[in-house]
Scaffold this motif. Sequence first.
Motif, PDB file in Angstrom:
ATOM      1  N   ALA A 151      -4.735 -13.395   0.503  1.00 28.98           N
ATOM      2  CA  ALA A 151      -4.023 -14.138   1.468  1.00 28.98           C
ATOM      3  C   ALA A 151      -2.861 -13.799   2.816  1.00 28.98           C
ATOM      4  O   ALA A 151      -2.791 -13.179   3.503  1.00 28.98           O
ATOM      5  CB  ALA A 151      -2.484 -15.062   0.494  1.00 28.98           C
ATOM      6  N   ALA A 152      -3.016 -12.209   2.976  1.00 26.51           N
ATOM      7  CA  ALA A 152      -2.165 -11.242   3.368  1.00 26.51           C
ATOM      8  C   ALA A 152      -3.097 -10.616   4.490  1.00 26.51           C
ATOM      9  O   ALA A 152      -4.409 -10.743   4.297  1.00 26.51           O
ATOM     10  CB  ALA A 152      -1.855  -9.868   2.423  1.00 26.51           C
ATOM     11  N   GLU A 153      -2.773 -11.268   6.112  1.00 28.37           N
ATOM     12  CA  GLU A 153      -3.256 -11.009   7.306  1.00 28.37           C
ATOM     13  C   GLU A 153      -2.816  -9.883   8.078  1.00 28.37           C
ATOM     14  O   GLU A 153      -1.718  -9.016   7.664  1.00 28.37           O
ATOM     15  CB  GLU A 153      -2.992 -12.280   8.199  1.00 28.37           C
ATOM     16  N   GLY A 154      -3.712  -9.349   8.803  1.00 24.48           N
ATOM     17  CA  GLY A 154      -3.559  -8.038   9.458  1.00 24.48           C
ATOM     18  C   GLY A 154      -2.921  -6.604   8.391  1.00 24.48           C
ATOM     19  O   GLY A 154      -3.137  -6.434   8.174  1.00 24.48           O
ATOM     20  N   LEU A 161      -1.735  -6.389   5.065  1.00 21.46           N
ATOM     21  CA  LEU A 161      -2.895  -6.374   3.691  1.00 21.46           C
ATOM     22  C   LEU A 161      -2.422  -4.651   3.442  1.00 21.46           C
ATOM     23  O   LEU A 161      -2.878  -4.466   1.889  1.00 21.46           O
ATOM     24  CB  LEU A 161      -4.371  -6.439   4.706  1.00 21.46           C
ATOM     25  N   GLU A 162      -2.343  -3.790   3.869  1.00 24.53           N
ATOM     26  CA  GLU A 162      -1.916  -2.550   3.425  1.00 24.53           C
ATOM     27  C   GLU A 162      -0.742  -2.745   2.581  1.00 24.53           C
ATOM     28  O   GLU A 162      -0.908  -1.534   1.823  1.00 24.53           O
ATOM     29  CB  GLU A 162      -1.913  -1.465   4.992  1.00 24.53           C
ATOM     30  N   ARG A 163       0.325  -2.824   3.193  1.00 27.31           N
ATOM     31  CA  ARG A 163       1.435  -2.971   2.276  1.00 27.31           C
ATOM     32  C   ARG A 163       1.408  -3.508   1.176  1.00 27.31           C
ATOM     33  O   ARG A 163       1.912  -3.661   0.708  1.00 27.31           O
ATOM     34  CB  ARG A 163       2.352  -3.825   3.730  1.00 27.31           C
ATOM     35  N   VAL A 164       0.705  -4.956   1.295  1.00 29.97           N
ATOM     36  CA  VAL A 164       0.937  -5.460   0.008  1.00 29.97           C
ATOM     37  C   VAL A 164      -0.246  -4.809  -1.129  1.00 29.97           C
ATOM     38  O   VAL A 164      -0.211  -4.703  -2.317  1.00 29.97           O
ATOM     39  CB  VAL A 164      -0.412  -7.489  -0.072  1.00 29.97           C
ATOM     40  N   ARG A 165      -1.578  -4.887  -0.758  1.00 29.07           N
ATOM     41  CA  ARG A 165      -2.192  -3.429  -0.907  1.00 29.07           C
ATOM     42  C   ARG A 165      -1.278  -1.645  -1.989  1.00 29.07           C
ATOM     43  O   ARG A 165      -1.377  -2.042  -2.927  1.00 29.07           O
ATOM     44  CB  ARG A 165      -3.214  -2.689  -0.668  1.00 29.07           C
TER      45      ARG A 165
END
Length: 160
Positions: free
Chosen positions: A61-64, A67-71
């Motif tokens: 669901a992470a966008e743009g 994504l890296e922060r969520v990862r």
Amino acid sequence: MLPEALIALAMSGGTAVMTAVGTEAWEGFRGRVAAWFGRGDARREGAELERLGRTAAELAAAEGGQLERVRIRQEASWQARFEAFLEDLPEDERERAGEALRELLAEHATRARAQVSAGDGGLAAGGDVRISAQEGSVAAGVIHGGVRIGHPQAPDPSQG
């Protein structure tokens, strides 16, 4: 407090979860991770499968730029989860669980090397990659996964 070797294993576990999400290896790997956490308890194993599923859904669901922060956040979360789990085990079980995790991660690494791929404009390698630049040039790379830094091997004497 965990021994350094088990802390390193926990870190590797978190990294492995993040590198497996979204790949062909994910379903099998998530099942093995859940079984490792479950330790024969089907209810705990099911709870871990749900937790792993939420991780995958959050990444999907992470966008743009998110994504890296969520990862990064998820990787740290899974590292902490592995570490806390190992720390809560009695010492004799901790060693066995550590060995089982080491085997799980080694198996995953072997399978992952066999499934290396990259999208448009990307480079993926199942081995070493060297990035260099001529004088006056620029070389850059982004690393997702592990890095090993060391001194280069000396050339064979027959090579000069």
